[in-house]
Design a protein around this motif. Sequence first.
Motif, PDB file in Angstrom:
ATOM      1  N   UNK A   7      22.490 -22.181  49.656  1.00  0.00           N
ATOM      2  CA  UNK A   7      23.690 -21.441  49.254  1.00  0.00           C
ATOM      3  C   UNK A   7      24.001 -20.339  50.256  1.00  0.00           C
ATOM      4  N   UNK A   8      22.945 -19.682  50.759  1.00  0.00           N
ATOM      5  CA  UNK A   8      23.140 -18.648  51.769  1.00  0.00           C
ATOM      6  C   UNK A   8      23.691 -19.241  53.059  1.00  0.00           C
ATOM      7  N   UNK A   9      23.205 -20.432  53.439  1.00  0.00           N
ATOM      8  CA  UNK A   9      23.695 -21.090  54.652  1.00  0.00           C
ATOM      9  C   UNK A   9      25.177 -21.418  54.529  1.00  0.00           C
ATOM     10  N   UNK A  10      25.580 -21.921  53.364  1.00  0.00           N
ATOM     11  CA  UNK A  10      26.988 -22.246  53.130  1.00  0.00           C
ATOM     12  C   UNK A  10      27.845 -20.981  53.177  1.00  0.00           C
ATOM     13  N   UNK A  11      27.304 -19.887  52.656  1.00  0.00           N
ATOM     14  CA  UNK A  11      28.059 -18.633  52.586  1.00  0.00           C
ATOM     15  C   UNK A  11      28.005 -17.829  53.877  1.00  0.00           C
ATOM     16  N   UNK A  12      27.189 -18.261  54.849  1.00  0.00           N
ATOM     17  CA  UNK A  12      26.931 -17.441  56.037  1.00  0.00           C
ATOM     18  C   UNK A  12      28.193 -17.112  56.816  1.00  0.00           C
ATOM     19  N   UNK A  13      28.990 -18.130  57.163  1.00  0.00           N
ATOM     20  CA  UNK A  13      30.185 -17.875  57.969  1.00  0.00           C
ATOM     21  C   UNK A  13      31.203 -17.015  57.227  1.00  0.00           C
ATOM     22  N   UNK A  14      31.561 -17.342  55.965  1.00  0.00           N
ATOM     23  CA  UNK A  14      32.488 -16.455  55.236  1.00  0.00           C
ATOM     24  C   UNK A  14      31.951 -15.037  55.084  1.00  0.00           C
ATOM     25  N   UNK A  15      30.631 -14.913  54.872  1.00  0.00           N
ATOM     26  CA  UNK A  15      30.016 -13.600  54.715  1.00  0.00           C
ATOM     27  C   UNK A  15      30.171 -12.783  55.986  1.00  0.00           C
ATOM     28  N   UNK A  16      29.881 -13.396  57.141  1.00  0.00           N
ATOM     29  CA  UNK A  16      29.994 -12.682  58.411  1.00  0.00           C
ATOM     30  C   UNK A  16      31.446 -12.326  58.711  1.00  0.00           C
ATOM     31  N   UNK A  17      32.359 -13.249  58.415  1.00  0.00           N
ATOM     32  CA  UNK A  17      33.781 -13.021  58.681  1.00  0.00           C
ATOM     33  C   UNK A  17      34.326 -11.893  57.814  1.00  0.00           C
ATOM     34  N   UNK A  18      33.956 -11.899  56.536  1.00  0.00           N
ATOM     35  CA  UNK A  18      34.522 -10.927  55.592  1.00  0.00           C
ATOM     36  C   UNK A  18      33.926  -9.535  55.744  1.00  0.00           C
ATOM     37  N   UNK A  19      32.640  -9.477  56.099  1.00  0.00           N
ATOM     38  CA  UNK A  19      31.963  -8.177  56.102  1.00  0.00           C
ATOM     39  C   UNK A  19      31.632  -7.654  57.498  1.00  0.00           C
ATOM     40  N   UNK A  20      31.534  -8.557  58.464  1.00  0.00           N
ATOM     41  CA  UNK A  20      31.122  -8.149  59.802  1.00  0.00           C
ATOM     42  C   UNK A  20      29.663  -7.753  59.876  1.00  0.00           C
ATOM     43  N   UNK A  21      28.894  -8.080  58.824  1.00  0.00           N
ATOM     44  CA  UNK A  21      27.488  -7.682  58.751  1.00  0.00           C
ATOM     45  C   UNK A  21      26.593  -8.731  59.416  1.00  0.00           C
ATOM     46  N   UNK A  22      26.690  -8.803  60.718  1.00  0.00           N
ATOM     47  CA  UNK A  22      25.801  -9.646  61.516  1.00  0.00           C
ATOM     48  C   UNK A  22      25.558  -8.912  62.825  1.00  0.00           C
ATOM     49  N   UNK A  23      24.341  -8.432  63.013  1.00  0.00           N
ATOM     50  CA  UNK A  23      24.023  -7.634  64.195  1.00  0.00           C
ATOM     51  C   UNK A  23      23.125  -8.420  65.141  1.00  0.00           C
ATOM     52  N   UNK A  24      22.953  -7.872  66.349  1.00  0.00           N
ATOM     53  CA  UNK A  24      22.033  -8.498  67.292  1.00  0.00           C
ATOM     54  C   UNK A  24      20.603  -8.472  66.774  1.00  0.00           C
ATOM     55  N   UNK A  25      20.286  -7.467  65.975  1.00  0.00           N
ATOM     56  CA  UNK A  25      18.956  -7.414  65.354  1.00  0.00           C
ATOM     57  C   UNK A  25      18.766  -8.600  64.417  1.00  0.00           C
ATOM     58  N   UNK A  26      19.785  -8.900  63.599  1.00  0.00           N
ATOM     59  CA  UNK A  26      19.715 -10.050  62.694  1.00  0.00           C
ATOM     60  C   UNK A  26      19.547 -11.346  63.476  1.00  0.00           C
ATOM     61  N   UNK A  27      20.314 -11.490  64.555  1.00  0.00           N
ATOM     62  CA  UNK A  27      20.251 -12.716  65.357  1.00  0.00           C
ATOM     63  C   UNK A  27      18.877 -12.870  65.991  1.00  0.00           C
ATOM     64  N   UNK A  28      18.359 -11.777  66.573  1.00  0.00           N
ATOM     65  CA  UNK A  28      17.053 -11.832  67.226  1.00  0.00           C
ATOM     66  C   UNK A  28      15.954 -12.172  66.230  1.00  0.00           C
ATOM     67  N   UNK A  29      16.001 -11.567  65.043  1.00  0.00           N
ATOM     68  CA  UNK A  29      14.985 -11.850  64.027  1.00  0.00           C
ATOM     69  C   UNK A  29      15.108 -13.284  63.526  1.00  0.00           C
ATOM     70  N   UNK A  30      16.334 -13.757  63.320  1.00  0.00           N
ATOM     71  CA  UNK A  30      16.532 -15.122  62.836  1.00  0.00           C
ATOM     72  C   UNK A  30      16.010 -16.139  63.851  1.00  0.00           C
ATOM     73  N   UNK A  31      16.334 -15.942  65.129  1.00  0.00           N
ATOM     74  CA  UNK A  31      15.868 -16.862  66.169  1.00  0.00           C
ATOM     75  C   UNK A  31      14.345 -16.797  66.286  1.00  0.00           C
ATOM     76  N   UNK A  32      13.798 -15.586  66.264  1.00  0.00           N
ATOM     77  CA  UNK A  32      12.347 -15.427  66.394  1.00  0.00           C
ATOM     78  C   UNK A  32      11.588 -16.105  65.274  1.00  0.00           C
ATOM     79  N   UNK A  33      12.022 -15.861  64.027  1.00  0.00           N
ATOM     80  CA  UNK A  33      11.328 -16.482  62.896  1.00  0.00           C
ATOM     81  C   UNK A  33      11.591 -17.986  62.848  1.00  0.00           C
TER      82      UNK A  33
END
Length: 299
Positions: free
Chosen positions: A23-49
């Motif tokens: 459900x989070x994966x499906x909501x990811x793009x709308x969530x990022x578009x609507x809130x802008x809450x996606x940082x380089x820290x989030x990306x780095x942690x997501x890729x690392x894990x």
Amino acid sequence: MHGEPRDVGRQSLVYLFLLVPMAALVAAAPFAWATGLLSWTDIALAVGFYVLTCHGITVGYHRLFTHGSYKPHRPVKIALAILGSMAVQGPVISWVADHRRHHAFADREGDPHSPWLFGTSAWALARGFWHAHMGWMFQPRNTTNAERFAPDLLKDPDLVRIDRLFWLWTVLTFALPALLGGLITMSWAGALTAFFWAGLVRVSALHHATWSTNSVCHMIGERPFKSRDRAANFWPLALLSGGESWHNSHHADPSCARHGVKRGQIDTSARLIWLMERAGWVSNVKWPNPERFAKLAVD
């Protein structure tokens, strides 16, 4: 009757740990578009894990524990079992039992997740794709006897202990990104977005990359080597799957430590095994035998 409460509990956990991240994966793009809450820290942690837990599955669960492609030192074995558990694809012993059963009955009756079990019509293949990709996990009766398919793992005290602590590794795989996100940004918002992107979204993305090996790679792709089933090489998934999508090569020689056996075929899992061998952390690696693959090549 005695097994029903356990089956209900198991299926409830399947729904929880598969559908919530999805459900989070499906909501990811709308969530990022609507809130802008996606940082380089989030990306780095997501890729690392993603990299860590992906290779916990590919190098650990699959090539080591299922197929014995190499022999590790004990700390490496324990680390890979924990990282694989943190992919939230099931405890190590049941995962290995399912996969060994898959190889024993690949694309035949008894295979837990073949897409070819219902026929070859358009509807049968659509049904088969769903079954192979994730539907098989929602069937309470589609369980594998670990005593038959993974007796060696049941005799390993380290793996038995890690298997029983699957709940802990599941908690950590979501808690650690949130903790790191909060500490790096020094904010609760950073912890929350890291939990969403590097926890939920990352887990679901890895789920689908792994499941695609069961579904897509048994339906679409090239079959340069002889095997007893319809496993195929599908290059677009090579990087996301850590090299697992060279699936025809793998089914042709299951214990081989490298699945991308031809020049230019990306296989990060094999590269990691090679690095560990160079460091002296693993031994007895079963690298590709050119003569064997020459005999397996399709004329």
